[in-house]
Scaffold this active site. Structure first.
Site, PDB file in Angstrom:
ATOM      1  N   LYS A   1       0.851  -1.197   0.000  1.00  0.00           N
ATOM      2  CA  LYS A   1       0.000   0.000   0.000  1.00  0.00           C
ATOM      3  C   LYS A   1       0.886   1.246   0.000  1.00  0.00           C
ATOM      4  O   LYS A   1       1.897   1.292   0.717  1.00  0.00           O
ATOM      5  CB  LYS A   1      -0.896  -0.024   1.243  1.00  0.00           C
ATOM      6  CG  LYS A   1      -1.905   1.100   1.323  1.00  0.00           C
ATOM      7  CD  LYS A   1      -2.734   0.987   2.610  1.00  0.00           C
ATOM      8  CE  LYS A   1      -3.772   2.067   2.731  1.00  0.00           C
ATOM      9  NZ  LYS A   1      -4.535   1.978   4.003  1.00  0.00           N
TER      10      LYS A   1
ATOM     11  N   SER B   1      -9.418   1.924   3.194  1.00  0.00           N
ATOM     12  CA  SER B   1      -8.620   2.645   2.229  1.00  0.00           C
ATOM     13  C   SER B   1      -7.594   1.785   1.471  1.00  0.00           C
ATOM     14  O   SER B   1      -7.042   2.245   0.467  1.00  0.00           O
ATOM     15  CB  SER B   1      -7.886   3.774   2.944  1.00  0.00           C
ATOM     16  OG  SER B   1      -6.989   3.260   3.896  1.00  0.00           O
TER      17      SER B   1
ATOM     18  N   SER C   1      -9.442  -0.184   7.380  1.00  0.00           N
ATOM     19  CA  SER C   1      -8.893  -0.097   6.018  1.00  0.00           C
ATOM     20  C   SER C   1      -8.289  -1.369   5.452  1.00  0.00           C
ATOM     21  O   SER C   1      -8.068  -1.452   4.255  1.00  0.00           O
ATOM     22  CB  SER C   1      -7.861   1.012   5.945  1.00  0.00           C
ATOM     23  OG  SER C   1      -8.525   2.235   5.786  1.00  0.00           O
TER      24      SER C   1
HETATM   25  N1  GLN Z   1     -12.806   4.538   6.863  1.00  0.00           N
HETATM   26  C1  GLN Z   1     -12.094   4.919   8.028  1.00  0.00           C
HETATM   27  C2  GLN Z   1     -11.643   6.345   7.923  1.00  0.00           C
HETATM   28  O1  GLN Z   1     -11.914   6.938   6.953  1.00  0.00           O
HETATM   29  C3  GLN Z   1     -10.917   4.008   8.260  1.00  0.00           C
HETATM   30  C4  GLN Z   1      -9.756   4.296   7.415  1.00  0.00           C
HETATM   31  C5  GLN Z   1      -8.548   3.500   7.782  1.00  0.00           C
HETATM   32  O2  GLN Z   1      -8.642   2.460   8.433  1.00  0.00           O
HETATM   33  N2  GLN Z   1      -7.393   4.021   7.412  1.00  0.00           N
HETATM   34  O3  GLN Z   1     -11.025   6.892   8.782  1.00  0.00           O
END
Ligand code: GLN
Length: 487
Positions: free
Chosen positions: A80, A155, A179
């Site tokens: 990632k 994400s 994410s």
């Molecule tokens: N969807 C969550 C956020 O927007 C989690 C994102 C993540 O785990 N980086 O913060």
């Protein structure tokens, strides 16, 4: 011809070790696949074909010489784009880092390289890991390999999509509030968020430090245990990392859950949970029952406050973390002649950050400001403690908890992006886990109208072993892992 790109790491590793296939052939097979499908999926921000082939040839020579080349020798890994890779572009999905080339490797990257892994590319993600769909990427969204007009989740959407589309063998993601698990659920792959502190965060571009962990995204549970075994353990560069050196999780791969006690917390099946998803998850619970486990329905009363608590904590930490992107120290700078530094700083951030990131910096700064700190941030911390207590109590009586990973199957591209609150609500089942710091895994548990559904298995602090064992048992007794999308 065998499609090597479609195999798991543990299978390929055996073949590479026995010299039935070379790492170079595996890399070529993965890049052939990328040439074929990447224009539809857009899983990657950068690809490193030349360096990957070069590294593969070196590994192949070493194998021929009978050298011990490590547990991931010659295996392609997609990372990632939130993790630093020495000498290789690391954008974090943001325009503000569109030309950032780190001078060092994140600890996890260093560890997989040491085991012979070959990094083939950096995967797409929501900007600064803020989002649940990859639609917040400054470089365009990814598409779900199972249904191209649907999101991959986020994400770490690029990592999950690359696996589902067989454009890589292994992947790494990061999980601040879901994410890793959200895209694992949406793309029908395996994703594990380790206990807070188990895996070093050194070289992970920070979003919300007290919540996030790096973890594996893989095609099956065995690969997940393998990758976790390599990346975990103390790192002197991360003061929040565990004191022990390294644990091996391969012993967790036992097909047996007899006498395990599972808790099914009803708050995880609340408003917004689709009935079809509920049914898939209950089918999984009943499968565990058939395999000899006991289950009971339980209540965790503070879970309902998880979304506001998480977003206050995450945005507050983000507002402070993202202050460093000022156009002076890293990446992109907006040029303006004869302007004061604060003007340049302002324009750089205005042009460099996307709208979701700006929204969070503003809200986080507000929650931390004098007069509001007690009312919002401090209060969120207090509720976080109550949520942690809920987990402690529930897990004192049960070996693990079973819940949906996401309340719905993947949604359509464009469906939620204009409505941030509805996007935040989709994190209802994943964010409580980060607030408590406990480990959890998402594994595929079915399809609804040809769209994937994941089940989440949550364990006690540092009990990844039980989580992996339950996941492995489910996988051994289901045929889902062998299903592939039609691309
Ligand atoms: N969807 C969550 C956020 O927007 C989690 C994102 C993540 O785990 N980086 O913060």
């Amino acid at each position: 011809m065998v499609n090597y790109n479609a195999l798991t790491c543990h299978k390929l590793k055996e073949m590479i070790d026995r010299q039935e296939v070379s790492s170079e052939e595996v890399i070529n097979s993965v890049f052939d696949r990328i040439d074929k499908v990447e224009s539809k999926i857009h899983a990657y921000i950068s690809l490193f074909r030349d360096s990957a082939l070069k590294e593969a040839r070196v590994i192949d020579d070493r194998i021929k010489n009978g050298e011990n080349v490590g547990r991931l020798s010659g295996i392609p890994v997609a990372v990632k784009d939130v993790m630093c890779t020495k000498g290789k572009l690391t954008t974090c999905g943001s325009r503000i880092l569109k030309n950032y080339i780190p001078p060092f490797d994140a600890t996890v990257v260093e560890r997989i390289k040491k085991e012979g892994a070959i990094i083939i590319g950096k995967t797409n993600m929501d900007e600064f890991a803020m989002g649940s769909s990859t639609e917040n990427s400054s470089f365009g969204y990814s598409r779900n390999p199972w249904a191209l007009d649907h999101v991959t989740g986020g994400s770490s959407g690029g990592s999950a999509a690359a696996l589902a589309a067989d454009e890589t063998i292994l992947a790494l993601g990061s999980d601040t509030g879901g994410s890793i698990r959200c895209p694992a659920s949406f793309c029908s792959v395996v994703g594990l968020k380790p206990t807070y502190g188990l895996v070093s965060r050194y070289g992970l571009i920070a979003y919300a430090n007290s919540l996030e962990q790096i973890g594996p995204l893989t095609k099956d549970v065995t690969d997940c245990a393998l990758l976790l075994s390599i990346i975990n353990g103390n790192d002197r560069c991360d003061s929040t990392s565990v004191p022990f050196q390294n644990r091996d999780y391969m012993n967790a791969l036992v097909d047996d859950v007899r006498d395990f006690t599972l808790g099914v917390p009803r708050e995880f099946f609340g408003e917004g949970t689709e009935e079809t998803v509920e049914k898939c998850v209950w089918d999984a619970v009943h499968k565990f029952e058939d395999l000899g486990a006991n289950y009971s329905e339980i209540s965790m009363p503070h879970i309902v406050y998880s979304i506001p608590t998480y977003y206050l904590v995450a945005m507050s930490e983000a507002s402070s973390n993202l202050a460093r992107f000022d156009g002076v120290r890293y990446g992109f700078r907006a040029e303006k002649n004869n302007a004061d530094w604060n003007v340049v700083f302002g324009i750089t951030r205005e042009k460099g950050f996307g709208s979701e990131v700006k929204r969070r910096i503003i809200l986080g700064t507000f929650a931390l400001s004098a007069g509001y700190y007690d009312k919002y941030y401090l209060k969120a911390l207090k509720i976080r403690t109550l949520i942690k207590d809920d987990f402690e109590k529930a897990l004192a009586k049960h070996s693990a908890l079973i819940t949906p990973t996401m309340p719905t199957p993947p949604f359509k591209i464009g469906e939620k992006i204009e409505d941030p609150l509805s996007m935040y609500m989709s994190d209802i089942d994943t964010v409580p886990i980060n607030l408590a710091g406990v480990p959890s895994i998402s594994i595929p548990c079915g399809f609804v109208n040809n769209l994937p559904v994941g089940v989440q298995i949550i364990g006690r602090l540092f009990d990844e072993e039980t989580v992996l064992r339950i996941a492995y048992t489910y996988e051994q007794n289901s045929s889902l892992q062998r299903k592939k999308p039609n691309l």
